[in-house]
Design a protein around this motif. Structure first.
Motif, mmCIF file in Angstrom:
data_model
loop_
_atom_site.group_PDB
_atom_site.id
_atom_site.type_symbol
_atom_site.label_atom_id
_atom_site.label_comp_id
_atom_site.label_asym_id
_atom_site.label_seq_id
_atom_site.Cartn_x
_atom_site.Cartn_y
_atom_site.Cartn_z
ATOM 1 N N ILE A 2 1.060 -1.086 0.040
ATOM 2 C CA ILE A 2 -0.151 0.009 -0.057
ATOM 3 C C ILE A 2 0.764 1.239 -0.001
ATOM 4 C CG2 ILE A 2 -1.678 1.498 1.362
ATOM 5 C CD1 ILE A 2 -2.694 -1.339 2.448
ATOM 6 N N ASP A 3 0.766 2.193 -1.027
ATOM 7 C CA ASP A 3 1.672 3.284 -1.253
ATOM 8 C C ASP A 3 0.969 4.391 -0.505
ATOM 9 O OD1 ASP A 3 3.781 2.111 -2.724
ATOM 10 O OD2 ASP A 3 2.701 2.111 -4.392
ATOM 11 N N LEU A 115 -3.982 1.982 10.383
ATOM 12 C CA LEU A 115 -3.425 1.484 9.179
ATOM 13 C C LEU A 115 -3.856 -0.065 8.906
ATOM 14 C CD1 LEU A 115 0.130 2.853 9.004
ATOM 15 C CD2 LEU A 115 -1.790 3.850 7.855
ATOM 16 N N ASP A 116 -3.698 -0.727 10.021
ATOM 17 C CA ASP A 116 -4.122 -2.277 9.876
ATOM 18 C C ASP A 116 -5.550 -2.334 9.582
ATOM 19 O OD1 ASP A 116 -1.552 -3.207 10.721
ATOM 20 O OD2 ASP A 116 -2.238 -3.380 12.805
ATOM 21 N N SER A 117 -6.467 -1.416 10.287
ATOM 22 C CA SER A 117 -7.955 -1.460 9.788
ATOM 23 C C SER A 117 -7.989 -0.995 8.170
ATOM 24 C CB SER A 117 -8.827 -0.630 10.869
ATOM 25 O OG SER A 117 -8.600 0.777 10.560
ATOM 26 N N TYR A 118 -7.104 -0.197 7.820
ATOM 27 C CA TYR A 118 -7.566 0.331 6.540
ATOM 28 C C TYR A 118 -7.016 -0.741 5.685
ATOM 29 C CZ TYR A 118 -6.513 2.450 1.994
ATOM 30 O OH TYR A 118 -6.527 2.736 0.626
ATOM 31 N N ALA A 119 -5.880 -1.343 5.801
ATOM 32 C CA ALA A 119 -5.544 -2.811 4.988
ATOM 33 C C ALA A 119 -6.776 -3.817 5.039
ATOM 34 C CB ALA A 119 -4.319 -3.238 5.790
ATOM 35 N N ALA A 120 -7.377 -3.949 6.279
ATOM 36 C CA ALA A 120 -8.406 -5.033 6.273
ATOM 37 C C ALA A 120 -9.715 -4.518 5.526
ATOM 38 C CB ALA A 120 -8.911 -4.995 8.077
ATOM 39 N N ARG A 122 -9.354 -2.734 2.715
ATOM 40 C CA ARG A 122 -8.972 -3.137 1.327
ATOM 41 C C ARG A 122 -9.014 -4.657 0.939
ATOM 42 N NH1 ARG A 122 -5.613 0.696 -1.437
ATOM 43 N NH2 ARG A 122 -4.696 -1.278 -2.700
ATOM 44 N N ARG A 123 -8.874 -5.506 1.912
ATOM 45 C CA ARG A 123 -8.947 -6.809 1.620
ATOM 46 C C ARG A 123 -10.318 -7.119 1.578
ATOM 47 N NH1 ARG A 123 -4.677 -6.980 5.562
ATOM 48 N NH2 ARG A 123 -6.208 -7.562 7.074
ATOM 49 N N THR A 124 -11.215 -6.710 2.359
ATOM 50 C CA THR A 124 -12.666 -6.953 2.404
ATOM 51 C C THR A 124 -13.354 -6.526 1.212
ATOM 52 O OG1 THR A 124 -12.580 -6.890 4.861
ATOM 53 C CG2 THR A 124 -14.910 -6.585 3.772
ATOM 54 N N VAL A 125 -12.910 -5.197 0.769
ATOM 55 C CA VAL A 125 -13.391 -4.938 -0.550
ATOM 56 C C VAL A 125 -13.060 -5.791 -1.724
ATOM 57 C CG1 VAL A 125 -13.314 -2.688 -2.221
ATOM 58 C CG2 VAL A 125 -13.740 -2.448 0.344
ATOM 59 N N ASP A 126 -11.845 -5.961 -1.956
ATOM 60 C CA ASP A 126 -11.481 -6.742 -2.799
ATOM 61 C C ASP A 126 -12.046 -8.172 -2.796
ATOM 62 O OD1 ASP A 126 -9.688 -5.051 -3.587
ATOM 63 O OD2 ASP A 126 -7.728 -5.783 -2.635
ATOM 64 N N ARG A 127 -12.332 -8.735 -1.556
ATOM 65 C CA ARG A 127 -12.911 -10.114 -1.494
ATOM 66 C C ARG A 127 -14.271 -10.122 -1.968
ATOM 67 N NH1 ARG A 127 -10.858 -11.192 2.999
ATOM 68 N NH2 ARG A 127 -12.721 -10.419 4.352
ATOM 69 N N ILE A 142 -17.819 -4.666 5.136
ATOM 70 C CA ILE A 142 -16.830 -3.579 4.623
ATOM 71 C C ILE A 142 -16.689 -2.518 5.597
ATOM 72 C CG2 ILE A 142 -16.782 -1.600 2.863
ATOM 73 C CD1 ILE A 142 -18.090 -3.802 0.655
ATOM 74 N N PHE A 143 -18.007 -2.010 6.156
ATOM 75 C CA PHE A 143 -18.006 -0.735 7.050
ATOM 76 C C PHE A 143 -17.416 -1.289 8.321
ATOM 77 C CE2 PHE A 143 -21.058 0.971 4.076
ATOM 78 C CZ PHE A 143 -20.959 2.431 4.556
ATOM 79 N N GLY A 144 -17.553 -2.575 8.879
ATOM 80 C CA GLY A 144 -17.065 -3.025 9.876
ATOM 81 C C GLY A 144 -15.423 -3.300 9.891
ATOM 82 N N ALA A 145 -14.748 -3.272 8.655
ATOM 83 C CA ALA A 145 -13.485 -3.452 8.660
ATOM 84 C C ALA A 145 -12.825 -2.402 8.999
ATOM 85 C CB ALA A 145 -12.851 -3.711 7.148
ATOM 86 N N LEU A 146 -13.510 -1.264 9.242
ATOM 87 C CA LEU A 146 -12.814 0.104 9.710
ATOM 88 C C LEU A 146 -13.052 0.445 10.974
ATOM 89 C CD1 LEU A 146 -13.807 2.758 6.909
ATOM 90 C CD2 LEU A 146 -11.542 1.950 7.483
#
Length: 230
Positions: A2-3, A115-120, A122-127, A142-146
């Motif tokens: 993640i850049d 940052l960890d919740s943001y990465a989560a 992105r993974r959730t949205v991709d999945r 999706i909302f819960g990942a944040l």
């Protein structure tokens, strides 16, 4: 990876935040910017996934920058990292789509949690996005990942102390060619004198700084602090 684009008008704070980002697996700092103009230029040059954005910039506010980003078609995600803690600013940040709002001073643990919740996210949205939304359950994911939990003070630091502020003061003392007073440290860091004094006292008690007394005409000694090499 993640850049991340780190935006802060203070070069030293930007460097500290960039170091923190680099310590979180899966993230890397793609660029640093110290003004809104520099941030927009960085967004034009490279694909940025996430902006860590200060609110107080020399050529505008962070929220004005987010608004301009959206006008130009940049859908880059934003996490606000700022000393601005008033309700109006927080509300506007939410309305402009900021995913998190972290108030300075903060600990590395607090930033890492965001940052960890943001990465989560992105993974959730991709999945979920790979097969399309199928109902409320996927939306809730999706909302819960944040969601983040409250983060305590970093180990070894007293309550109310933060790692970035500690690092900032240490950097100033480490680069000084002579002992500094609390007033001088406050001037070089932008902190209040009382805050600088509180951190200096803790660092001295922890053995990271040495304390010397300088006597002047008033007879009251001035406390001066110097870096102690490990």
């Amino acid at each position: 990876m993640i850049d991340v684009l780190v935006v802060d008008d203070d070069f030293r704070v930007a460097e500290i935040n960039a170091k923190y980002v680099g310590k979180v697996p899966g993230f890397r700092v793609a660029a640093r910017a110290h003004s809104a103009a520099q941030a927009l230029a960085a967004l034009e040059r490279a694909a940025i996934d996430l902006v860590l954005l200060d609110h107080y910039l020399p050529d505008g506010t962070g929220l004005e920058l987010v608004h301009r980003m959206r006008q130009l078609g940049h859908g880059t995600d934003v996490i606000m990292i700022t000393a601005a803690g008033d309700v109006a600013t927080v509300q506007r940040a939410m309305r402009l789509g900021a995913l998190h709002y972290l108030v300075k001073p903060f600990t590395f643990a607090a930033l890492r949690t965001r940052l960890d919740s943001y990465a989560a996210l992105r993974r959730t949205v991709d999945r979920v996005g790979g097969r399309g939304l199928t109902g409320q359950e996927q939306v809730d994911r999706i909302f819960g990942a944040l969601r983040t939990s409250t983060v305590p003070s970093a180990p070894g630091l007293p309550s109310g102390h933060s790692e970035p502020t500690t690092d900032l003061i240490c950097d100033v003392l480490h680069g000084a060619d002579q002992p500094l007073s609390a007033h001088e440290v406050a001037a070089r860091t932008g902190l209040s004198r009382s805050t600088a004094q509180r951190y200096l006292r803790h660092l001295e008690q922890a053995g990271r700084l040495s304390l010397s007394l300088k006597y002047g005409d008033t007879g009251r000694p001035e406390h001066r602090y110097a870096w102690v090499a490990p």
